[in-house]
Design a protein around this motif. Structure first.
Motif, PDB file in Angstrom:
ATOM      1  N   TYR A 205       0.843  -1.190   0.000  1.00  0.00           N
ATOM      2  CA  TYR A 205       0.000   0.000   0.000  1.00  0.00           C
ATOM      3  C   TYR A 205       0.882   1.245   0.000  1.00  0.00           C
ATOM      4  CZ  TYR A 205       1.262   0.029   4.961  1.00  0.00           C
ATOM      5  OH  TYR A 205       1.954   0.022   6.141  1.00  0.00           O
ATOM      6  N   SER A 206       0.253   2.410  -0.178  1.00  0.00           N
ATOM      7  CA  SER A 206       0.971   3.678  -0.116  1.00  0.00           C
ATOM      8  C   SER A 206       0.462   4.485   1.069  1.00  0.00           C
ATOM      9  CB  SER A 206       0.763   4.485  -1.396  1.00  0.00           C
ATOM     10  OG  SER A 206       1.408   3.865  -2.487  1.00  0.00           O
ATOM     11  N   ARG A 207       1.385   5.107   1.782  1.00  0.00           N
ATOM     12  CA  ARG A 207       1.028   5.960   2.905  1.00  0.00           C
ATOM     13  C   ARG A 207       1.903   7.201   2.874  1.00  0.00           C
ATOM     14  NH1 ARG A 207       0.204   3.971   9.160  1.00  0.00           N
ATOM     15  NH2 ARG A 207      -1.017   5.767   9.816  1.00  0.00           N
ATOM     16  N   ASP A 208       1.252   8.367   2.842  1.00  0.00           N
ATOM     17  CA  ASP A 208       1.965   9.641   2.762  1.00  0.00           C
ATOM     18  C   ASP A 208       2.916   9.676   1.567  1.00  0.00           C
ATOM     19  OD1 ASP A 208       0.692  10.446   5.119  1.00  0.00           O
ATOM     20  OD2 ASP A 208       2.275   9.567   6.369  1.00  0.00           O
TER      21      ASP A 208
ATOM     22  N   LYS B   7       5.667   3.992  -0.644  1.00  0.00           N
ATOM     23  CA  LYS B   7       5.265   2.601  -0.770  1.00  0.00           C
ATOM     24  C   LYS B   7       5.601   1.851   0.515  1.00  0.00           C
ATOM     25  CE  LYS B   7       3.844   2.570  -5.122  1.00  0.00           C
ATOM     26  NZ  LYS B   7       2.470   2.207  -5.508  1.00  0.00           N
ATOM     27  N   GLU B   8       4.629   1.139   1.031  1.00  0.00           N
ATOM     28  CA  GLU B   8       4.820   0.375   2.262  1.00  0.00           C
ATOM     29  C   GLU B   8       4.365  -1.063   2.030  1.00  0.00           C
ATOM     30  OE1 GLU B   8       6.193   1.583   4.898  1.00  0.00           O
ATOM     31  OE2 GLU B   8       6.069   3.761   4.648  1.00  0.00           O
TER      32      GLU B   8
ATOM     33  N   THR C 125      -7.836   1.956   7.839  1.00  0.00           N
ATOM     34  CA  THR C 125      -7.165   2.915   6.962  1.00  0.00           C
ATOM     35  C   THR C 125      -6.553   4.050   7.778  1.00  0.00           C
ATOM     36  OG1 THR C 125      -8.677   2.412   5.136  1.00  0.00           O
ATOM     37  CG2 THR C 125      -7.465   4.485   5.005  1.00  0.00           C
ATOM     38  N   GLN C 126      -7.293   4.560   8.753  1.00  0.00           N
ATOM     39  CA  GLN C 126      -6.822   5.672   9.574  1.00  0.00           C
ATOM     40  C   GLN C 126      -5.674   5.263  10.483  1.00  0.00           C
ATOM     41  OE1 GLN C 126     -10.311   6.991  11.671  1.00  0.00           O
ATOM     42  NE2 GLN C 126     -11.411   7.498   9.786  1.00  0.00           N
TER      43      GLN C 126
ATOM     44  N   GLY D 109      -3.005   2.559   7.867  1.00  0.00           N
ATOM     45  CA  GLY D 109      -2.588   3.062   6.565  1.00  0.00           C
ATOM     46  C   GLY D 109      -3.049   2.209   5.405  1.00  0.00           C
ATOM     47  N   TRP D 110      -3.754   1.119   5.686  1.00  0.00           N
ATOM     48  CA  TRP D 110      -4.285   0.253   4.640  1.00  0.00           C
ATOM     49  C   TRP D 110      -5.619  -0.317   5.092  1.00  0.00           C
ATOM     50  CZ3 TRP D 110      -4.565  -4.343   7.178  1.00  0.00           C
ATOM     51  CH2 TRP D 110      -3.622  -4.593   8.180  1.00  0.00           C
ATOM     52  N   THR D 111      -6.399  -0.793   4.141  1.00  0.00           N
ATOM     53  CA  THR D 111      -7.734  -1.294   4.427  1.00  0.00           C
ATOM     54  C   THR D 111      -7.738  -2.811   4.418  1.00  0.00           C
ATOM     55  OG1 THR D 111      -8.765   0.642   3.409  1.00  0.00           O
ATOM     56  CG2 THR D 111     -10.140  -1.300   3.655  1.00  0.00           C
TER      57      THR D 111
ATOM     58  N   ASP E 213      -1.851   1.385  -5.118  1.00  0.00           N
ATOM     59  CA  ASP E 213      -1.436   1.482  -3.724  1.00  0.00           C
ATOM     60  C   ASP E 213      -2.194   0.542  -2.793  1.00  0.00           C
ATOM     61  OD1 ASP E 213      -3.878   2.677  -3.769  1.00  0.00           O
ATOM     62  OD2 ASP E 213      -3.259   4.563  -2.853  1.00  0.00           O
TER      63      ASP E 213
END
Length: 203
Positions: free
Chosen positions: A51-54, A57-58, A115-116, A119-121, A191
């Motif tokens: 996923y992507s956060r800020d 890529k994470e 998500t909050q 950082g991913w769902t 992401d």
């Protein structure tokens, strides 16, 4: 000579029939649907989340346990070193996320909560179906996975690919690996991608 020709023709015909029979048998297996849906499920496996956060890529790789009853779902996400990363509990009225060293967080909607906070769902409500080979397709119809019918886009915008099965030759196949990709307007969202491998029933 004539007898040899007749014999060769007969063997050829038998071979063709045998080939048809084999093909039909294989086709029957590949078209076999998964087992009927169960309200109670107890599984363990591996999970990879990209996923992507800020803008970065994470990724998260590890193991999971999944305990599902008719009303509740309990999920533990475990790091490769054996540390519990998160514990998720979902009931009909709430979703709770617990992380080591942090206060539990509760919300009505687990998708937005994960998500909050992470950082991913993690689409737990969908996974209740997906792990067993079921989904609601984009047109609202009920999707039932088979080795011959192994891809679907769900009504809530996820693309599921049933990549492999516990036993390809089983009369009733069970999912082994599921690739999950977030879809927006028919295009993959780079992401958000999840790979799930179901190893065994949790003990």
């Amino acid at each position: 000579m004539k007898r040899l020709i007749i014999l060769a023709a007969a063997l050829s015909a038998l071979g063709a029939l045998a080939g048809c029979a084999t093909t039909a048998s294989s086709s029957t297996r590949s078209a076999a649907a998964v087992a009927p849906y169960r309200d109670s499920v107890d599984l363990a496996g591996r999970i990879a989340i990209n996923y992507s956060r800020d803008g970065k890529k994470e990724s998260l790789n590890g193991k999971f346990t999944w305990q599902q009853s008719k009303a509740n779902t309990d999920v533990s996400l475990i790091s490769p070193t054996g540390q519990i990363v998160a514990v998720i509990n979902v009931t009909p009225s709430s979703a709770t996320l617990k992380q080591s060293g942090k206060e539990p967080r509760t919300a009505p909607d687990l998708d937005s909560l994960t998500t909050q906070t992470l950082g991913w769902t993690l689409p737990v409500s969908g996974l209740r179906d997906w792990l067993q080979g079921y989904a609601v397709a984009s047109d609202g119809s009920r999707f039932v996975a088979t080795p011959a019918n192994d891809t679907v886009v769900t009504r809530d915008g996820w693309k599921l690919d049933y990549v492999s099965w516990q036993d390809d030759a089983a009369a009733v196949p069970a999912p082994k690996r599921i690739d999950v990709t977030r879809i927006a307007l028919g295009q993959a969202v780079d992401d958000m991608a999840i790979r799930i491998v179901i190893d065994a029933a949790a003990q």
